[in-house]
Design a protein around this motif. Structure first.
Motif, PDB file in Angstrom:
ATOM      1  N   HIS A 123       0.880  -1.168   0.000  1.00  0.00           N
ATOM      2  CA  HIS A 123       0.000   0.000   0.000  1.00  0.00           C
ATOM      3  C   HIS A 123       0.916   1.216   0.000  1.00  0.00           C
ATOM      4  O   HIS A 123       1.838   1.282   0.825  1.00  0.00           O
ATOM      5  CB  HIS A 123      -0.888   0.032   1.237  1.00  0.00           C
ATOM      6  N   CYS A 153      -8.165   1.885 -11.215  1.00  0.00           N
ATOM      7  CA  CYS A 153      -8.378   1.870  -9.769  1.00  0.00           C
ATOM      8  C   CYS A 153      -7.859   3.172  -9.163  1.00  0.00           C
ATOM      9  O   CYS A 153      -6.899   3.169  -8.382  1.00  0.00           O
ATOM     10  CB  CYS A 153      -7.717   0.647  -9.133  1.00  0.00           C
ATOM     11  N   MET A 183      -6.832   3.864  -5.418  1.00  0.00           N
ATOM     12  CA  MET A 183      -5.742   3.098  -4.805  1.00  0.00           C
ATOM     13  C   MET A 183      -4.382   3.738  -4.983  1.00  0.00           C
ATOM     14  O   MET A 183      -3.388   3.247  -4.442  1.00  0.00           O
ATOM     15  CB  MET A 183      -5.719   1.675  -5.379  1.00  0.00           C
ATOM     16  N   ALA A 185      -0.454   1.536  -7.459  1.00  0.00           N
ATOM     17  CA  ALA A 185      -1.384   0.452  -7.757  1.00  0.00           C
ATOM     18  C   ALA A 185      -1.801   0.472  -9.225  1.00  0.00           C
ATOM     19  O   ALA A 185      -1.824  -0.572  -9.895  1.00  0.00           O
ATOM     20  CB  ALA A 185      -2.612   0.541  -6.852  1.00  0.00           C
TER      21      ALA A 185
END
Length: 235
Positions: A3, A75, A78, A82
């Motif tokens: 992340h 996405c 994110m 990502a």
């Protein structure tokens, strides 16, 4: 599983992706969340996007929502890393229309395949495979509030959390699926992370913010034990 928040670093996501792959080596697999909450009309993201719309505007917005396509749907929520990993040639994305993951490396297909569209992040998702593979979690300039592995812990608490209905658009505009799954709650993830034993964490800093590396199995197990206590009114 990474992340990341790259804002303010000046580092392009491709450079960060390549650095992570170099560290992992030829046998390592890089995994990122590729969630698409915008694809569901039962998500917090959808409520934020449609705040202030009247009933007619809301219906029109919903009718125009594009379906989830694993190979094409971005996405954006994110982050840049990502999206970079998701769009790298050779990347594999799981098939869940709202909580997919993307992987790049020799075990990507093995880890991403078979994501049940009725199971967000439980035993029939890549998170369970990552746990079984003894994966590591890297929080790169972000906190535990975004540590999605803790959702696997929710599925493993006893008694199990309540269920709720979800809806996503898939396979063509206007084609919706409805399913029941765990009522996911990330509201206490930061507090759960703060209670993890320090011995489990390797800490550093990059571009002025903290970086944390830890094993997924230990993190999920500790999170499960915490949730099984205070979330159900026990000491």
């Amino acid at each position: 599983m990474v992340h990341a928040a790259l804002g303010g670093t000046g580092a392009p996501p491709e450079r960060v992706r390549d650095a992570l792959l170099d560290v992992l080596g030829p046998r390592g697999t890089l995994v990122v969340p590729a969630f698409t909450p915008e694809n569901s009309d039962t998500s917090r993201a959808h409520r934020e996007l449609t705040a202030g719309l009247d009933a007619r505007e809301l219906a029109a917005f919903r009718a125009a929502m594009p379906p989830f396509e694993p190979d094409a749907t971005p996405c954006p929520a994110m982050g840049a890393l990502a999206e970079c990993v998701r769009t790298t040639p050779g990347a594999v994305r799981s098939a869940h229309p709202q909580t997919s993951l993307a992987g790049l490396g020799p075990r990507a297909r093995e880890l991403m395949d078979g994501h049940d569209p009725h199971c967000h992040l439980g035993e029939r998702s890549p998170l369970a495979r990552l746990y079984a593979a003894d994966a590591q979690i890297l929080l790169l300039r972000v906190g535990f509030e975004v540590c999605s592995a803790f959702h696997l812990a929710e599925y493993r608490t006893v008694p199990r959390p309540p269920l709720r209905d979800y809806r996503c658009v898939v396979g063509g505009k206007g084609n919706w699926i409805t399913y029941r799954d765990l009522a996911l709650d990330d509201g206490d993830f930061a507090a759960i992370g703060a209670r993890l034993p320090r011995a489990l964490l390797r800490r550093g800093r990059w571009a002025g913010k903290q970086v944390v590396l830890l094993g997924m199995r230990a993190a999920v197990d500790h999170a499960r034990d915490q949730m099984a206590g205070y979330r159900h009114g026990m000491a």
